[in-house]
Scaffold this motif. Sequence first.
Motif, PDB file in Angstrom:
ATOM      1  N   GLU A   1       0.835  -1.193   0.000  1.00 47.26           N
ATOM      2  CA  GLU A   1       0.000   0.000   0.000  1.00 47.26           C
ATOM      3  C   GLU A   1       0.870   1.244   0.000  1.00 47.26           C
ATOM      4  OE1 GLU A   1      -1.731   1.156   4.077  1.00 47.26           O
ATOM      5  OE2 GLU A   1      -1.682  -1.037   4.134  1.00 47.26           O
ATOM      6  N   GLY A   2       0.316   2.342  -0.511  1.00 43.74           N
ATOM      7  CA  GLY A   2       1.093   3.562  -0.576  1.00 43.74           C
ATOM      8  C   GLY A   2       0.267   4.758  -0.958  1.00 43.74           C
ATOM      9  N   THR A   3       0.905   5.911  -0.941  1.00 46.12           N
ATOM     10  CA  THR A   3       0.284   7.185  -1.276  1.00 46.12           C
ATOM     11  C   THR A   3       1.112   7.880  -2.345  1.00 46.12           C
ATOM     12  OG1 THR A   3      -0.649   7.446   0.946  1.00 46.12           O
ATOM     13  CG2 THR A   3      -0.411   9.440  -0.387  1.00 46.12           C
ATOM     14  N   VAL A   4       0.452   8.400  -3.361  1.00 47.27           N
ATOM     15  CA  VAL A   4       1.111   9.207  -4.387  1.00 47.27           C
ATOM     16  C   VAL A   4       0.633  10.637  -4.204  1.00 47.27           C
ATOM     17  CG1 VAL A   4       1.519   9.521  -6.842  1.00 47.27           C
ATOM     18  CG2 VAL A   4       1.117   7.218  -5.932  1.00 47.27           C
ATOM     19  N   LEU A   5       1.569  11.540  -3.966  1.00 44.44           N
ATOM     20  CA  LEU A   5       1.227  12.917  -3.652  1.00 44.44           C
ATOM     21  C   LEU A   5       0.795  13.692  -4.886  1.00 44.44           C
ATOM     22  CD1 LEU A   5       4.193  13.737  -1.274  1.00 44.44           C
ATOM     23  CD2 LEU A   5       1.922  12.934  -0.649  1.00 44.44           C
TER      24      LEU A   5
ATOM     25  N   ARG B   1     -10.656  -2.235  -7.857  1.00 47.31           N
ATOM     26  CA  ARG B   1     -11.682  -1.327  -7.337  1.00 47.31           C
ATOM     27  C   ARG B   1     -11.146   0.107  -7.377  1.00 47.31           C
ATOM     28  NH1 ARG B   1     -16.263  -1.988  -3.980  1.00 47.31           N
ATOM     29  NH2 ARG B   1     -16.750  -0.159  -2.695  1.00 47.31           N
ATOM     30  N   ILE B   2     -11.860   0.983  -8.091  1.00 50.40           N
ATOM     31  CA  ILE B   2     -11.415   2.358  -8.292  1.00 50.40           C
ATOM     32  C   ILE B   2     -12.494   3.305  -7.775  1.00 50.40           C
ATOM     33  CG2 ILE B   2     -10.683   4.078  -9.980  1.00 50.40           C
ATOM     34  CD1 ILE B   2      -9.920   1.732 -11.830  1.00 50.40           C
ATOM     35  N   SER B   3     -12.095   4.304  -7.022  1.00 50.23           N
ATOM     36  CA  SER B   3     -13.040   5.328  -6.588  1.00 50.23           C
ATOM     37  C   SER B   3     -12.433   6.702  -6.801  1.00 50.23           C
ATOM     38  CB  SER B   3     -13.431   5.138  -5.117  1.00 50.23           C
ATOM     39  OG  SER B   3     -12.315   5.355  -4.269  1.00 50.23           O
ATOM     40  N   VAL B   4     -13.282   7.666  -7.085  1.00 47.39           N
ATOM     41  CA  VAL B   4     -12.889   9.063  -7.248  1.00 47.39           C
ATOM     42  C   VAL B   4     -13.771   9.907  -6.339  1.00 47.39           C
ATOM     43  CG1 VAL B   4     -12.799  11.034  -8.824  1.00 47.39           C
ATOM     44  CG2 VAL B   4     -12.037   8.793  -9.605  1.00 47.39           C
ATOM     45  N   ASP B   5     -13.126  10.649  -5.450  1.00 42.57           N
ATOM     46  CA  ASP B   5     -13.848  11.529  -4.526  1.00 42.57           C
ATOM     47  C   ASP B   5     -14.892  10.749  -3.722  1.00 42.57           C
ATOM     48  OD1 ASP B   5     -13.985  14.169  -3.510  1.00 42.57           O
ATOM     49  OD2 ASP B   5     -15.894  14.467  -4.540  1.00 42.57           O
TER      50      ASP B   5
ATOM     51  N   ILE C   1     -10.517  15.029 -13.773  1.00 44.98           N
ATOM     52  CA  ILE C   1      -9.744  16.231 -14.083  1.00 44.98           C
ATOM     53  C   ILE C   1      -8.455  16.159 -13.276  1.00 44.98           C
ATOM     54  CG2 ILE C   1      -9.680  18.752 -14.007  1.00 44.98           C
ATOM     55  CD1 ILE C   1     -12.682  18.792 -14.295  1.00 44.98           C
ATOM     56  N   PRO C   2      -7.311  15.890 -13.915  1.00 42.42           N
ATOM     57  CA  PRO C   2      -6.074  15.663 -13.161  1.00 42.42           C
ATOM     58  C   PRO C   2      -5.681  16.825 -12.254  1.00 42.42           C
ATOM     59  CG  PRO C   2      -5.812  14.914 -15.426  1.00 42.42           C
ATOM     60  CD  PRO C   2      -7.127  15.630 -15.358  1.00 42.42           C
ATOM     61  N   GLU C   3      -5.940  18.065 -12.673  1.00 41.23           N
ATOM     62  CA  GLU C   3      -5.541  19.222 -11.864  1.00 41.23           C
ATOM     63  C   GLU C   3      -6.270  19.284 -10.530  1.00 41.23           C
ATOM     64  OE1 GLU C   3      -4.669  20.379 -16.124  1.00 41.23           O
ATOM     65  OE2 GLU C   3      -6.201  19.250 -15.046  1.00 41.23           O
ATOM     66  N   LEU C   4      -7.400  18.603 -10.403  1.00 45.22           N
ATOM     67  CA  LEU C   4      -8.161  18.628  -9.156  1.00 45.22           C
ATOM     68  C   LEU C   4      -7.826  17.461  -8.240  1.00 45.22           C
ATOM     69  CD1 LEU C   4     -11.749  19.734 -10.279  1.00 45.22           C
ATOM     70  CD2 LEU C   4      -9.774  21.142  -9.637  1.00 45.22           C
ATOM     71  N   ALA C   5      -7.023  16.511  -8.717  1.00 49.67           N
ATOM     72  CA  ALA C   5      -6.679  15.351  -7.898  1.00 49.67           C
ATOM     73  C   ALA C   5      -5.773  15.782  -6.751  1.00 49.67           C
ATOM     74  CB  ALA C   5      -6.005  14.282  -8.741  1.00 49.67           C
TER      75      ALA C   5
ATOM     76  N   ASN D   1      -7.797   4.797  -4.784  1.00 50.20           N
ATOM     77  CA  ASN D   1      -8.685   5.893  -4.391  1.00 50.20           C
ATOM     78  C   ASN D   1      -8.050   7.219  -4.775  1.00 50.20           C
ATOM     79  OD1 ASN D   1     -10.587   4.174  -2.956  1.00 50.20           O
ATOM     80  ND2 ASN D   1      -9.007   3.962  -1.392  1.00 50.20           N
ATOM     81  N   ILE D   2      -8.773   8.030  -5.527  1.00 50.10           N
ATOM     82  CA  ILE D   2      -8.306   9.354  -5.941  1.00 50.10           C
ATOM     83  C   ILE D   2      -9.183  10.390  -5.254  1.00 50.10           C
ATOM     84  CG2 ILE D   2      -7.910  10.927  -7.864  1.00 50.10           C
ATOM     85  CD1 ILE D   2      -7.644   8.451  -9.655  1.00 50.10           C
ATOM     86  N   GLY D   3      -8.557  11.323  -4.537  1.00 51.66           N
ATOM     87  CA  GLY D   3      -9.294  12.391  -3.884  1.00 51.66           C
ATOM     88  C   GLY D   3      -9.309  13.653  -4.722  1.00 51.66           C
TER      89      GLY D   3
END
Length: 706
Positions: free
Chosen positions: A73-77, A127-131, A153-157, A181-183
């Motif tokens: 598991e990890g986080t991409v900034l 499994r993919i989620s956005v916001d 919209i990549p600029e809002l991720a 998961n993309i916030g």
Amino acid sequence: MHGLDRNLRPLKSAITGSHGAYPSRRHLTRITLMLAGMLSAPATEAAGIPTLNEMVVRGKTNNLIGTANSANEGTVLKQQLDMRTVYRPGELLESVPGLIITQHSGEGKANQYFARGFNLDHGTDLRISVDGMLVNQRSHGHGQGYADLNFLIPELASGLQYQKGPYYADQGDFSSAGVVNIGYVDKLPAGIANFSVGNQGFMRGLVANSRDMGTGTILFAGELNTKDGPWLTKENYKKFNTVLRYSQNTGNTRFNITAMGYGTNWNSTDQIPERGISSGLIPLLGAVDPSDGGESHRFSLSGALQHTSNYGITKANLYIIHSNLALFSNFTYFLDDPINGDQFSQLDKRFQTAFNLSHAWVNNIAGFAVENTVGVQVQNDVIENGLLSTRQRQTLSTTRRDHILENSIGLYYQNSVQWLEKFRSVAGARSDYYWFDVKSNNSANTGQQYDSMTNPKLSFIFGPWAKTEYYINYGSSFHSNDARGTTTTIDPRSGDPVGRVNPLVRSTGYETGLRTAILPGLQASVAFFRLDLDSELLFVGDAGTNEASRPSKREGVEVSAFYMPNNWLTVDLDYALAKARFTGSDPAGNHIPGAIQGVGKAVIAMDNIGPLFGSIQFRYFGKRPLTEDNSVQSNNTMTLNGQIGFKIDKKVRVILQGFNLLNTHTHAIDYFYTSRLPGEVAAGVADKHFHPIETRSFRVSIVANF
């Protein structure tokens, strides 16, 4: 750290007030970081020019040692995502180690995903989620788990979090291979105006900004995009995208309300047969049926709330999505209908609603620090599906029409205990309940089904010693099958009897690995995994969908490393190797068609060297078996993308992006099946079919902050 610590004061008070004993500072730090996602510290760093220094200060100093439950598991900034050169929005997911994104048709379709020995088609078992909204669509007209990220919209991720394997109690359907998961940000530090142009008819415009409104913030964004691609039949791709969001991020209760709208239409050049290229009948960038294509739209309304109190942290989100897809494809050309051709249309129209609620709290039992999380996830899908025979997008006949009601409830509990200073465990369980109600135009395929499944999860974490932590993981999960497959008894094309599929299919995973930061500036992880599936979801090239197949087993290893030797250079590497096989004996063979074997990526990024910044990305997409006996294989694919930018001043920068810089004439994806070109034998010809990778192209962007 101080902002998160302030938000946790009520949680700490509950620990000390109720039980007297106080967990170690190290453990409270782990709790703080683990629950950070629930605390919703505002993500605002979206519009400024990213620097490598910022990447360290804002997150890369957190190497997940002491917070992660596995090596995978990890986080991409946000800053790392901004340094990626992506041809299409879904390629942001390639920042996940071992995950490859590609496409076999027009830009408006969902991407193809490959990871952990899977050809995940358009999203099965990923499994993919956005916001906070699930992107995968179950019982979809074009394939189970269809996950279309073209609305992103990549600029809002604000960033990306990933987990791989079935070891997480809060993750349900489609999570066997992994979860992404993309916030989205709540607030921008400055407005964004982005205008991009390129060859192959590419043009994109984006405007996004946020403003304080009362005690909250309103954010808005609008995007327009057109593209023709390198194909002889122009894609004529047109897309609009909008986001409107109101949020409040002060006090113990925080919330946001978001509306999104997206729409697109396109022409597609689908995969073509090798024999057509070698004979000169079909140009490399040509199409057999130039009328293929589609149109799609997606509208959503969502809300999320988080409340921190002396009793812990409560998180809830609710959303409704309306989506529509009309897809026209022809993969076998003139095999079934020599007169009109084999084009067919897949229709999917749905309303998807979901409600997710979780509560996390920390206490001390018999001197041990204990974390607990309980949750419930409810989803309802109202679906209208259709499969039609068409010619140049005009309907000739109806193969099937279905109205589907699919409902599910998932309940889970997870418990983490710090037994010793360097040993903790995470145990959990999840139960899922599904109801299917299918009304088909053929009464023999109408029916109702119910199924349920309970899956355990268990992880042991040891260390750290010498800045290295070790993990052992076990767990099971599932994917749901298409509701139509659970009630169908008659093949709608041939009229032959067929067997029903199991509604829910279990997967079981085992993993061991480590994560280390033993060298200054280096973060690395290694994971060895095995995953068993009771039934493989296999893509069928000549039908354009997937179907349940035999049980399967995957074994593999994944290695990733992030290295920052100084303040101007970062190197991000990952490589994964997997062996995928059907289990049991079969004369046809035990190789899984399309299953990825090796995949690797390397990204080098530079900044803080004056006004210049840039990055370069190498990508290796390894060979795959295309038949069960492995007699036919795909070739590997290697590409090189990159970007270089110049900061004119603090608010304006110019970026040049290049794709397929080596202009390799290789394949984006390969299949092997039977098709028939004009003049060929009635039975058709078994052949390799492929979609060429896009030829070299460039895009120039002017980005201004205001």
